[in-house]
Design an enzyme around this catalytic site. Sequence first.
Site, PDB file in Angstrom:
ATOM      1  N   CYS A 293     -16.355 -18.316  13.070  1.00 13.45           N
ATOM      2  CA  CYS A 293     -14.754 -18.824  13.473  1.00 13.45           C
ATOM      3  C   CYS A 293     -14.614 -18.312  14.990  1.00 13.45           C
ATOM      4  O   CYS A 293     -15.148 -17.489  15.510  1.00 13.45           O
ATOM      5  CB  CYS A 293     -13.789 -17.595  12.620  1.00 13.45           C
ATOM      6  SG  CYS A 293     -12.125 -17.860  13.181  1.00 13.45           S
TER       7      CYS A 293
ATOM      8  N   CYS B 101      -8.851 -12.375  17.280  1.00 16.05           N
ATOM      9  CA  CYS B 101      -8.083 -11.953  15.994  1.00 16.05           C
ATOM     10  C   CYS B 101      -8.279 -10.902  15.141  1.00 16.05           C
ATOM     11  O   CYS B 101      -9.683 -10.768  15.090  1.00 16.05           O
ATOM     12  CB  CYS B 101      -8.069 -13.319  15.015  1.00 16.05           C
ATOM     13  SG  CYS B 101      -7.539 -12.972  13.290  1.00 16.05           S
TER      14      CYS B 101
ATOM     15  N   GLN C 254      -3.800 -11.044  -6.312  1.00 21.75           N
ATOM     16  CA  GLN C 254      -5.025 -10.881  -5.839  1.00 21.75           C
ATOM     17  C   GLN C 254      -5.374 -11.751  -4.845  1.00 21.75           C
ATOM     18  O   GLN C 254      -4.964 -12.974  -4.706  1.00 21.75           O
ATOM     19  CB  GLN C 254      -5.881 -10.932  -6.853  1.00 21.75           C
ATOM     20  CG  GLN C 254      -5.860  -9.879  -7.931  1.00 21.75           C
ATOM     21  CD  GLN C 254      -6.314  -8.494  -7.582  1.00 21.75           C
ATOM     22  OE1 GLN C 254      -7.001  -8.482  -6.507  1.00 21.75           O
ATOM     23  NE2 GLN C 254      -6.146  -7.442  -8.172  1.00 21.75           N
TER      24      GLN C 254
ATOM     25  N   PHE D 141       0.099  -0.481 -14.282  1.00 19.15           N
ATOM     26  CA  PHE D 141       0.124  -1.251 -12.965  1.00 19.15           C
ATOM     27  C   PHE D 141      -0.349  -2.653 -13.183  1.00 19.15           C
ATOM     28  O   PHE D 141      -1.076  -3.108 -12.570  1.00 19.15           O
ATOM     29  CB  PHE D 141      -0.746  -0.507 -12.001  1.00 19.15           C
ATOM     30  CG  PHE D 141      -0.336   1.063 -11.820  1.00 19.15           C
ATOM     31  CD1 PHE D 141       0.637   1.209 -10.850  1.00 19.15           C
ATOM     32  CD2 PHE D 141      -1.146   2.121 -12.227  1.00 19.15           C
ATOM     33  CE1 PHE D 141       0.969   2.544 -10.508  1.00 19.15           C
ATOM     34  CE2 PHE D 141      -0.664   3.271 -12.128  1.00 19.15           C
ATOM     35  CZ  PHE D 141       0.397   3.643 -11.167  1.00 19.15           C
TER      36      PHE D 141
ATOM     37  N   ASP E 123      -4.984  -0.272 -12.736  1.00 18.64           N
ATOM     38  CA  ASP E 123      -5.290  -0.960 -11.380  1.00 18.64           C
ATOM     39  C   ASP E 123      -4.050  -0.489 -10.422  1.00 18.64           C
ATOM     40  O   ASP E 123      -3.143  -1.567 -10.285  1.00 18.64           O
ATOM     41  CB  ASP E 123      -5.228  -2.399 -11.570  1.00 18.64           C
ATOM     42  CG  ASP E 123      -5.678  -3.343 -10.461  1.00 18.64           C
ATOM     43  OD1 ASP E 123      -5.996  -2.729  -9.435  1.00 18.64           O
ATOM     44  OD2 ASP E 123      -5.305  -4.309 -10.365  1.00 18.64           O
TER      45      ASP E 123
ATOM     46  N   CYS F 166      -8.630  -0.961  -5.218  1.00 17.65           N
ATOM     47  CA  CYS F 166      -8.996  -1.643  -3.831  1.00 17.65           C
ATOM     48  C   CYS F 166      -9.284  -0.589  -2.803  1.00 17.65           C
ATOM     49  O   CYS F 166      -9.407  -0.998  -1.756  1.00 17.65           O
ATOM     50  CB  CYS F 166      -7.786  -2.505  -3.514  1.00 17.65           C
ATOM     51  SG  CYS F 166      -6.168  -1.421  -3.356  1.00 17.65           S
TER      52      CYS F 166
END
Length: 427
Positions: free
Chosen positions: A73, A79, A257, A284, A352, A378
């Site tokens: 990139c 960034c 997601q 969840f 989750d 996560c």
Amino acid sequence: MATRNFYWERAVTEQITITRLGAKADGVAESASGPVFVPYVLPGETVTIERDGPRANLVSVDAPSPERGAPFCPYFGTCGGCATQHMREGFYRSWKHGIVAHTLRQARIETSIEPLVDAHGEGRRRVTLHVRFPDRAMHVGYMAARSHHVIEIDHCPIAVPALQRQAPVIARAIGKHLSAARKPLDIQITAAETGFDVDVRGHGPLKDQDRLSLIDLAADLDLARLSIHGDVIVERRPPAIPMGRAAVVPPAGSFLQATRLGEETLARFVLEACERTKRVADLFSGCGPFALRLAEKMEVHAVEGDKGAIAALDKAARATPGLRRVTSEARDLFRRPLLGPELNAFDAVVIDPPRAGAEAQARQLAASKVPLIVSVSCDPATFARDATILIAGGYRLERVIPVDQFKYSPHVEVVGVLKREAVKKRR
């Protein structure tokens, strides 16, 4: 490679050697004043930095590691969206797997960890671009790392093809349309099956005339839906997201997601673990990525604190033929977790939670008789904390699967399968 952050005020230039990587992908070097953290470097590299305190700005890589690769990139290093494009694939996968292994070791959880599963697929199906007006000009792009400075972009290579170049076009058009207020805007753009779903944050309430003009803009941009802070301005087509046989229209701006393959991969592991069960609680549940797929084979009770998400799940379940019975409940599981008598009605529980984890619910599960728990997280740290509670309650952690949905970032998801070893005797 030279990079420069925009929060630097005064800096000292020096040359150092990187000894290891931190959990956020920053390189760590030791100095007389303590550890120094440097982005975009690798262990063993000699680099020139500018620093003021413990955080440094990379000036140049003077002796590169053989594990260094070429970023794909053009915005990498300025960034703040990606942190690891300079890593070769093998090193990257080992490092990311190691994040999970290190976290579990710290929590004193002994278990084998399966290989990292790549779930990037075509790329991110949702991006958030920022519109700022620091001067007379409008700036549209991503934020620089640890900064509020906007790095302007014309494309994003890690997004799905439909979003790569079109997302900046949409964000600029909306920013220009709302530029009179000169308010900082965050524009979330999702690639749905029926087109782009756009939610704008930061502007506040609109006048009727502005709402009407945005309806015209949505038509010009061919958006499926346009909303401001979740308030739908216009829905020209329902922005449907496939979830197994079902098609869900999530609430505007709600959780989804990051990649389609990521969702499918997590769901696949959940279904594999629950394949011999008859009744499952999905806690969840969001708008149904697991519940709706599970319901193709078994009864499901979905629980979610977001009323809009649970309503979208319920609507999709009712509209999808061939599903088993799906019940749903809007409930704040942080304040009102399911209790033992409620949990014991299920053969399995899927959980989750958000990044903060689900400590209160984990404690209730640990005291329950549920034979199987599938924990999706996560955040490896809160996964380990909640798993420790469950293990202390008599569960055995049988599988740990790291899933790389957020590729080129330090984030890694975890799926854990826990089975009760023996029901605890109660006095």
